[in-house]
Design a protein around this motif. Structure first.
Motif, PDB file in Angstrom:
ATOM      1  N   TYR A   1       0.838  -1.184   0.000  1.00 52.46           N
ATOM      2  CA  TYR A   1       0.000   0.000   0.000  1.00 52.46           C
ATOM      3  C   TYR A   1       0.881   1.246   0.000  1.00 52.46           C
ATOM      4  CZ  TYR A   1      -3.470  -3.443   1.248  1.00 52.46           C
ATOM      5  OH  TYR A   1      -4.283  -4.539   1.237  1.00 52.46           O
ATOM      6  N   ILE A   2       0.448   2.228  -0.786  1.00 53.95           N
ATOM      7  CA  ILE A   2       1.220   3.465  -0.878  1.00 53.95           C
ATOM      8  C   ILE A   2       0.355   4.645  -0.460  1.00 53.95           C
ATOM      9  CG2 ILE A   2       2.636   2.582  -2.759  1.00 53.95           C
ATOM     10  CD1 ILE A   2       0.979   4.416  -4.641  1.00 53.95           C
ATOM     11  N   TYR A   3       1.032   5.762  -0.151  1.00 51.50           N
ATOM     12  CA  TYR A   3       0.344   7.026   0.032  1.00 51.50           C
ATOM     13  C   TYR A   3       0.011   7.525  -1.364  1.00 51.50           C
ATOM     14  CZ  TYR A   3       2.140   7.283   4.806  1.00 51.50           C
ATOM     15  OH  TYR A   3       2.427   7.043   6.114  1.00 51.50           O
ATOM     16  N   GLY A   4      -1.215   7.942  -1.582  1.00 50.42           N
ATOM     17  CA  GLY A   4      -1.490   8.502  -2.893  1.00 50.42           C
ATOM     18  C   GLY A   4      -2.948   8.545  -3.244  1.00 50.42           C
ATOM     19  N   ASN A   5      -3.225   9.271  -4.261  1.00 48.91           N
ATOM     20  CA  ASN A   5      -4.552   9.411  -4.815  1.00 48.91           C
ATOM     21  C   ASN A   5      -4.724   8.332  -5.883  1.00 48.91           C
ATOM     22  OD1 ASN A   5      -6.256  10.408  -7.131  1.00 48.91           O
ATOM     23  ND2 ASN A   5      -6.738  11.980  -5.612  1.00 48.91           N
ATOM     24  N   PRO A   6      -5.756   7.478  -5.757  1.00 49.16           N
ATOM     25  CA  PRO A   6      -5.917   6.385  -6.724  1.00 49.16           C
ATOM     26  C   PRO A   6      -6.007   6.851  -8.182  1.00 49.16           C
ATOM     27  CG  PRO A   6      -7.366   6.053  -4.847  1.00 49.16           C
ATOM     28  CD  PRO A   6      -6.756   7.419  -4.691  1.00 49.16           C
ATOM     29  N   GLU A   7      -6.708   7.948  -8.438  1.00 50.78           N
ATOM     30  CA  GLU A   7      -6.817   8.455  -9.809  1.00 50.78           C
ATOM     31  C   GLU A   7      -5.467   8.946 -10.331  1.00 50.78           C
ATOM     32  OE1 GLU A   7     -10.081  11.147 -10.513  1.00 50.78           O
ATOM     33  OE2 GLU A   7     -11.344  10.011  -9.126  1.00 50.78           O
ATOM     34  N   ALA A   8      -4.693   9.579  -9.463  1.00 51.49           N
ATOM     35  CA  ALA A   8      -3.366  10.068  -9.870  1.00 51.49           C
ATOM     36  C   ALA A   8      -2.430   8.896 -10.149  1.00 51.49           C
ATOM     37  CB  ALA A   8      -2.779  10.982  -8.799  1.00 51.49           C
ATOM     38  N   VAL A   9      -2.474   7.864  -9.308  1.00 53.98           N
ATOM     39  CA  VAL A   9      -1.641   6.682  -9.535  1.00 53.98           C
ATOM     40  C   VAL A   9      -2.018   6.033 -10.866  1.00 53.98           C
ATOM     41  CG1 VAL A   9      -1.040   4.374  -8.700  1.00 53.98           C
ATOM     42  CG2 VAL A   9      -1.210   6.279  -7.085  1.00 53.98           C
ATOM     43  N   ARG A  10      -3.313   5.914 -11.125  1.00 50.39           N
ATOM     44  CA  ARG A  10      -3.781   5.343 -12.394  1.00 50.39           C
ATOM     45  C   ARG A  10      -3.258   6.168 -13.577  1.00 50.39           C
ATOM     46  NH1 ARG A  10      -8.847   5.757 -11.503  1.00 50.39           N
ATOM     47  NH2 ARG A  10      -8.946   3.846 -10.307  1.00 50.39           N
ATOM     48  N   ARG A  11      -3.312   7.470 -13.455  1.00 50.34           N
ATOM     49  CA  ARG A  11      -2.847   8.354 -14.536  1.00 50.34           C
ATOM     50  C   ARG A  11      -1.341   8.193 -14.769  1.00 50.34           C
ATOM     51  NH1 ARG A  11      -4.484  13.712 -16.442  1.00 50.34           N
ATOM     52  NH2 ARG A  11      -3.217  14.016 -18.302  1.00 50.34           N
TER      53      ARG A  11
ATOM     54  N   LEU B   1       2.710  14.411 -10.767  1.00 50.01           N
ATOM     55  CA  LEU B   1       1.773  13.710  -9.888  1.00 50.01           C
ATOM     56  C   LEU B   1       2.520  12.841  -8.877  1.00 50.01           C
ATOM     57  CD1 LEU B   1      -0.978  12.655 -12.456  1.00 50.01           C
ATOM     58  CD2 LEU B   1      -1.191  14.377 -10.646  1.00 50.01           C
ATOM     59  N   ALA B   2       3.546  12.138  -9.329  1.00 49.12           N
ATOM     60  CA  ALA B   2       4.340  11.298  -8.422  1.00 49.12           C
ATOM     61  C   ALA B   2       5.012  12.156  -7.355  1.00 49.12           C
ATOM     62  CB  ALA B   2       5.380  10.500  -9.212  1.00 49.12           C
ATOM     63  N   ARG B   3       5.567  13.280  -7.752  1.00 43.46           N
ATOM     64  CA  ARG B   3       6.235  14.175  -6.802  1.00 43.46           C
ATOM     65  C   ARG B   3       5.258  14.648  -5.731  1.00 43.46           C
ATOM     66  NH1 ARG B   3       6.490  19.139  -5.434  1.00 43.46           N
ATOM     67  NH2 ARG B   3       5.081  19.873  -7.045  1.00 43.46           N
ATOM     68  N   ARG B   4       4.039  14.972  -6.129  1.00 46.81           N
ATOM     69  CA  ARG B   4       3.037  15.454  -5.179  1.00 46.81           C
ATOM     70  C   ARG B   4       2.619  14.374  -4.187  1.00 46.81           C
ATOM     71  NH1 ARG B   4      -0.995  19.645  -8.245  1.00 46.81           N
ATOM     72  NH2 ARG B   4       0.659  20.929  -9.145  1.00 46.81           N
ATOM     73  N   MET B   5       2.862  13.125  -4.532  1.00 50.24           N
ATOM     74  CA  MET B   5       2.540  12.019  -3.620  1.00 50.24           C
ATOM     75  C   MET B   5       3.792  11.505  -2.918  1.00 50.24           C
ATOM     76  SD  MET B   5      -0.458   9.973  -5.637  1.00 50.24           S
ATOM     77  CE  MET B   5       0.476   9.716  -7.130  1.00 50.24           C
ATOM     78  N   ARG B   6       4.819  12.354  -2.848  1.00 55.21           N
ATOM     79  CA  ARG B   6       6.090  12.037  -2.189  1.00 55.21           C
ATOM     80  C   ARG B   6       6.829  10.886  -2.875  1.00 55.21           C
ATOM     81  NH1 ARG B   6       5.113  11.441   3.978  1.00 55.21           N
ATOM     82  NH2 ARG B   6       3.963   9.700   3.157  1.00 55.21           N
ATOM     83  N   GLY B   7       6.590  10.752  -4.165  1.00 55.50           N
ATOM     84  CA  GLY B   7       7.280   9.738  -4.952  1.00 55.50           C
ATOM     85  C   GLY B   7       8.138  10.398  -6.005  1.00 55.50           C
ATOM     86  N   GLY B   8       8.468   9.652  -7.031  1.00 57.71           N
ATOM     87  CA  GLY B   8       9.279  10.218  -8.093  1.00 57.71           C
ATOM     88  C   GLY B   8       9.363   9.309  -9.297  1.00 57.71           C
ATOM     89  N   LEU B   9       9.788   9.860 -10.403  1.00 58.98           N
ATOM     90  CA  LEU B   9      10.020   9.116 -11.634  1.00 58.98           C
ATOM     91  C   LEU B   9      11.455   9.335 -12.069  1.00 58.98           C
ATOM     92  CD1 LEU B   9       6.947   8.800 -11.826  1.00 58.98           C
ATOM     93  CD2 LEU B   9       7.103   9.406 -14.220  1.00 58.98           C
ATOM     94  N   THR B  10      12.064   8.268 -12.571  1.00 63.81           N
ATOM     95  CA  THR B  10      13.397   8.366 -13.160  1.00 63.81           C
ATOM     96  C   THR B  10      13.381   7.631 -14.484  1.00 63.81           C
ATOM     97  OG1 THR B  10      14.163   6.385 -11.986  1.00 63.81           O
ATOM     98  CG2 THR B  10      14.605   8.524 -10.937  1.00 63.81           C
ATOM     99  N   ALA B  11      14.282   8.018 -15.357  1.00 65.49           N
ATOM    100  CA  ALA B  11      14.414   7.359 -16.658  1.00 65.49           C
ATOM    101  C   ALA B  11      15.836   6.846 -16.806  1.00 65.49           C
ATOM    102  CB  ALA B  11      14.094   8.344 -17.783  1.00 65.49           C
ATOM    103  N   ASP B  12      15.976   5.768 -17.572  1.00 66.32           N
ATOM    104  CA  ASP B  12      17.282   5.169 -17.784  1.00 66.32           C
ATOM    105  C   ASP B  12      17.330   4.611 -19.202  1.00 66.32           C
ATOM    106  OD1 ASP B  12      19.876   4.326 -16.822  1.00 66.32           O
ATOM    107  OD2 ASP B  12      19.089   2.283 -16.861  1.00 66.32           O
TER     108      ASP B  12
END
Length: 128
Positions: free
Chosen positions: A13-23, A96-107
């Motif tokens: 389980y994560i902190y977050g908005n379900p619609e934002a995670v889906r997006r 959206l990830a940043r607002r949920m205290r998460g993040g995205l990275t690319a490689d």
């Protein structure tokens, strides 16, 4: 396309908005489907108190991808392509990830491009 899918069986389980995670997940997967050339893999696991979602795919012209800019507004590695992409999908996902205290990275490793989304585990969501 038949993706390789790896998902932990235990719920996380994560902190977050379900619609934002889906997006976020939709934007990452759409990017892989539209711009990838096959060899897609998707994984979801826990790592150091975080939930990690990773999507990787082969790309046709890796030399055209600037990993440092993929989350910038209007960035399109293949701007000559005649698709309807605005270049905003990954920018929106990252915000959206940043607002949920998460993040995205690319490689980018050779011809495999990957995007990793991380989110903090909810306090009652198990540990690793």
């Amino acid at each position: 396309m038949q993706p390789e899918v790896t998902v932990e069986e235990e719920a996380a389980y994560i902190y977050g908005n379900p619609e934002a995670v889906r997006r976020i997940l939709q934007n990452i997967l759409k990017n892989a489907l539209v711009h990838g050339t096959g060899g897609m893999s998707v994984s979801l696991h826990r790592e150091q108190g975080r939930v990690v979602f990773r999507c990787a795919n082969r790309c046709e012209s890796p030399e055209e991808i600037n990993v440092e800019e993929v989350f910038c507004r209007f960035y399109k590695a293949d701007s000559v392509r005649k698709d309807t992409s605005t270049g905003l999908g990954l920018t929106i996902a990252a915000e959206l990830a940043r607002r949920m205290r998460g993040g995205l990275t690319a490689d980018l490793q050779k011809d495999v491009f990957s995007i990793t989304a991380t989110f903090p585990l909810f306090a009652g969501g198990g540990s690793n």
